[in-house]
Design an enzyme around this catalytic site. Structure first.
Site, PDB file in Angstrom:
ATOM      1  NE  ARG A  95     -13.179  -5.755 -45.159  1.00  0.00           N
ATOM      2  CZ  ARG A  95     -13.764  -5.644 -46.333  1.00  0.00           C
ATOM      3  NH1 ARG A  95     -13.200  -6.143 -47.396  1.00  0.00           N
ATOM      4  NH2 ARG A  95     -14.927  -5.046 -46.429  1.00  0.00           N
ATOM      5  CG  ASP A 133     -15.506 -10.501 -34.481  1.00  0.00           C
ATOM      6  OD1 ASP A 133     -15.480 -11.033 -35.605  1.00  0.00           O
ATOM      7  OD2 ASP A 133     -15.302  -9.294 -34.302  1.00  0.00           O
ATOM      8  CG  ASP A 183     -10.669 -11.198 -44.776  1.00  0.00           C
ATOM      9  OD1 ASP A 183     -11.575 -12.045 -44.832  1.00  0.00           O
ATOM     10  OD2 ASP A 183     -10.787 -10.124 -44.187  1.00  0.00           O
ATOM     11  CE  LYS A 197      -9.534  -6.475 -34.534  1.00  0.00           C
ATOM     12  NZ  LYS A 197      -9.931  -6.063 -35.894  1.00  0.00           N
ATOM     13  CG  ASN A 198     -13.525  -4.829 -34.294  1.00  0.00           C
ATOM     14  OD1 ASN A 198     -12.384  -4.931 -34.736  1.00  0.00           O
ATOM     15  ND2 ASN A 198     -14.401  -5.827 -34.315  1.00  0.00           N
TER      16      ASN A 198
HETATM   17  C1  UD1 Z   1     -16.491  -5.559 -38.521  1.00  0.00           C
HETATM   18  C2  UD1 Z   1     -15.462  -6.041 -37.522  1.00  0.00           C
HETATM   19  C3  UD1 Z   1     -15.381  -7.561 -37.499  1.00  0.00           C
HETATM   20  C4  UD1 Z   1     -16.757  -8.126 -37.253  1.00  0.00           C
HETATM   21  C5  UD1 Z   1     -17.766  -7.565 -38.246  1.00  0.00           C
HETATM   22  C6  UD1 Z   1     -19.196  -8.019 -37.972  1.00  0.00           C
HETATM   23  C7  UD1 Z   1     -13.826  -4.296 -37.549  1.00  0.00           C
HETATM   24  C8  UD1 Z   1     -12.425  -3.869 -37.859  1.00  0.00           C
HETATM   25  N1  UD1 Z   1     -14.154  -5.513 -37.899  1.00  0.00           N
HETATM   26  O1  UD1 Z   1     -16.053  -5.951 -39.824  1.00  0.00           O
HETATM   27  O2  UD1 Z   1     -14.493  -7.933 -36.436  1.00  0.00           O
HETATM   28  O3  UD1 Z   1     -16.696  -9.534 -37.399  1.00  0.00           O
HETATM   29  O4  UD1 Z   1     -17.760  -6.123 -38.193  1.00  0.00           O
HETATM   30  O5  UD1 Z   1     -19.557  -7.740 -36.675  1.00  0.00           O
HETATM   31  O6  UD1 Z   1     -14.584  -3.533 -36.962  1.00  0.00           O
HETATM   32  N2  UD1 Z   1     -20.701  -6.736 -46.620  1.00  0.00           N
HETATM   33  C9  UD1 Z   1     -21.012  -6.621 -47.945  1.00  0.00           C
HETATM   34  N3  UD1 Z   1     -20.863  -5.403 -48.546  1.00  0.00           N
HETATM   35  C10 UD1 Z   1     -20.403  -4.316 -47.876  1.00  0.00           C
HETATM   36  C11 UD1 Z   1     -20.068  -4.448 -46.515  1.00  0.00           C
HETATM   37  C12 UD1 Z   1     -20.227  -5.673 -45.909  1.00  0.00           C
HETATM   38  O7  UD1 Z   1     -21.423  -7.582 -48.582  1.00  0.00           O
HETATM   39  O8  UD1 Z   1     -20.277  -3.235 -48.495  1.00  0.00           O
HETATM   40  C13 UD1 Z   1     -20.853  -8.059 -45.969  1.00  0.00           C
HETATM   41  C14 UD1 Z   1     -19.513  -8.646 -45.586  1.00  0.00           C
HETATM   42  O9  UD1 Z   1     -18.950  -9.357 -46.670  1.00  0.00           O
HETATM   43  C15 UD1 Z   1     -19.889  -9.557 -44.441  1.00  0.00           C
HETATM   44  C16 UD1 Z   1     -21.025  -8.805 -43.762  1.00  0.00           C
HETATM   45  O10 UD1 Z   1     -21.507  -7.884 -44.733  1.00  0.00           O
HETATM   46  O11 UD1 Z   1     -20.361 -10.790 -44.920  1.00  0.00           O
HETATM   47  C17 UD1 Z   1     -20.631  -8.070 -42.497  1.00  0.00           C
HETATM   48  O12 UD1 Z   1     -19.644  -7.121 -42.790  1.00  0.00           O
HETATM   49  P1  UD1 Z   1     -19.441  -5.801 -41.918  1.00  0.00           P
HETATM   50  O13 UD1 Z   1     -20.519  -5.693 -40.886  1.00  0.00           O
HETATM   51  O14 UD1 Z   1     -19.244  -4.674 -42.848  1.00  0.00           O
HETATM   52  O15 UD1 Z   1     -18.097  -6.133 -41.153  1.00  0.00           O
HETATM   53  P2  UD1 Z   1     -16.741  -5.323 -41.125  1.00  0.00           P
HETATM   54  O16 UD1 Z   1     -17.006  -3.874 -40.887  1.00  0.00           O
HETATM   55  O17 UD1 Z   1     -15.902  -5.702 -42.290  1.00  0.00           O
END
Ligand code: UD1
Length: 426
Positions: A98, A310, A122, A22-23
């Site tokens: 998202r 995850d 979320d 999915k990701n």
């Molecule tokens: C993706 C995955 C999710 C997985 C996560 C971490 C998808 C659709 N989802 O989510 O399943 O759990 O990676 O492996 O691919 N953060 C900030 N600022 C930002 C971006 C992120 O503070 O601009 C923080 C987030 O709040 C979170 C952490 O960084 O606490 C990790 O986020 P991120 O690695 O960006 O995860 P996603 O891409 O949202």
């Protein structure tokens, strides 16, 4: 309303096949926006989120065909991308998923403009976008927040060095997809190293992008004038493979996981070995056998190659039936222990202290109605139902179907008594 009904007691035994991640698939679909023409992505999982991403792309003017049924749980996405794309994404779709935020980078690169709703928080935490915004700003984009939307504009993106404070998966992907068409060289330092990023890099390179460093924490991108559409196969889903492996160990099972890539699951499979399981690599997958009650193991989630956040709910579920006490630490999402209260309803002994939980294992759990609040916690609760006496009903199943193709059918094929019941909303 979707509810998973689980009658506990069965061991998971047999063969399961994992489809594309999915990701990865969602980001590959967004990457198609970077080239006019038709790109085809195969091994796309048959899940609700892929349908939502299809809709996001359609509203941007793409012609999207999702063809499922080629193989169990997977199909292909054919995405016809016009020369002139729309640049606005609906709040209704981004609110439901998202990950739709990943169109920001490609739209800016192709059209010099993107309007994307702020997705809000979320059920696993606040999930900021500051790293996406700061990075794109470094590449020359002007980004403002108006009426709940991010409005990004750039006359021309220009390569720059971006240091990410945290190796965010989403920010790395948006920057990659913006950098491939920027003028000059972009360097993303402290980039995320997840296999899904390497998969995106390999699709972008096949489209004609120039990128070095896939799978490392420094990505160097030399911008090109234009990209071509491609055919690409999605990397197998390591989270689904890991979920099934944890289920096998919790139930004292014996499961062969086709398309499971052990090298994408080094830490989580290592933890299962520490718990007493035997993991054997075979051609095209791995087999996992457990013939004793699991020993308690401590787990710390971290960005890849660390233990994936995850799979943390599955780790807590495993700890709940292990011999001894486990300390589990969540370092990626602040609110990811919210589901623990539901696990306690199943008789698990868990104490939460900030981003740590201490779990004292019991031989069996006891069934109860519980509610899933996110995809992975939902799958973790279904696995917990497998080791609970009696019938566990996991409501909020719409979260689970967002990420797991035919989860109930897959578990049934391994001998479990799991059904997905769908009733119309009241
Ligand atoms: C993706 C995955 C999710 C997985 C996560 C971490 C998808 C659709 N989802 O989510 O399943 O759990 O990676 O492996 O691919 N953060 C900030 N600022 C930002 C971006 C992120 O503070 O601009 C923080 C987030 O709040 C979170 C952490 O960084 O606490 C990790 O986020 P991120 O690695 O960006 O995860 P996603 O891409 O949202």
């Amino acid at each position: 309303m979707n509810t998973f009904a689980v009658n506990g007691g069965a061991r998971l035994v047999g063969t399961a096949t994992v489809t594309g991640a999915k990701n990865s698939a969602l980001k590959l679909m967004a990457a198609a926006l970077l080239a006019e023409g038709t790109s085809t992505i195969s091994a796309v999982p048959e899940i609700a989120d892929v349908a939502i991403m299809g809709e996001v792309l359609r509203r941007l003017g793409c012609d999207v065909e999702l063809d499922h049924g080629q193989e169990s749980g997977a199909g292909s996405a054919r995405i016809g991308v016009p020369q002139r794309l729309g640049t606005e994404t609906d709040y209704e779709l981004v609110r439901r998923m998202r990950a739709a935020i990943c169109v920001l980078g490609p739209l800016l690169a192709r059209c010099g403009r993107a309007t994307v709703p702020l997705p809000g928080g979320d059920n696993i935490g606040s999930r900021g976008l500051d790293l996406h915004i700061a990075g794109l700003h470094r590449l020359g984009a002007d980004i403002r927040n108006e009426h709940g939307f991010l409005i990004a504009t750039a006359d021309a993106l220009v390569g720059a060095t971006v240091w990410l404070d945290f190796p965010s998966v989403g920010a790395t992907e948006n920057l990659l997809m913006a950098g491939v068409l920027a003028k000059g060289t972009t360097v993303i330092d402290n980039a995320a190293r997840e296999p899904e990023i390497a998969d995106l890099v390999s699709m972008l390179v096949a489209m004609g992008a120039k990128i070095d460093g896939a799978g490392t924490s420094t990505l160097e991108i030399v911008g090109v004038e234009g990209l071509q559409p491609v055919q690409h196969t999605t990397v197998p889903d390591r989270v689904v493979a890991g979920t099934l492996a944890y289920g096998a160990v919790m139930t004292g099972g014996d499961v062969l996981i086709r398309n499971g890539r052990t090298h994408h699951l080094d830490v989580p499979l290592g933890k299962l070995t520490d718990a007493g399981a035997e993991v054997t690599s075979i051609d095209g997958g791995f087999r996992i056998v457990m013939d004793r009650r699991p020993r308690a193991v401590d787990i710390v989630t971290l960005p890849y190659p660390g233990f994936p956040t995850d799979l943390q709910p599955m780790a807590v579920g495993l700890a709940a039936v292990s011999e001894g006490s486990s300390l589990i630490t969540e370092n990626v999402f602040e609110a990811r222990f919210m589901f623990v209260n539901e696990l306690v309803r199943l008789g698990a002994e868990v104490q939460v202290d900030g981003h740590h939980v201490v779990v004292r294992g019991h031989e069996r759990l006891s069934s109860a109605p519980v509610e899933a609040h996110d995809i992975r916690a939902g799958a973790g609760l279904v696995l917990a139902g497998l080791v609970a006496d009696g019938r566990t009903e996991v409501s909020g199943g719409h979260h689970i179907v967002r990420g797991y193709p035919d989860f109930a059918g897959q578990l049934r094929a391994l001998g479990a008594d799991v059904t997905l019941n769908t009733t119309p909303d009241a």
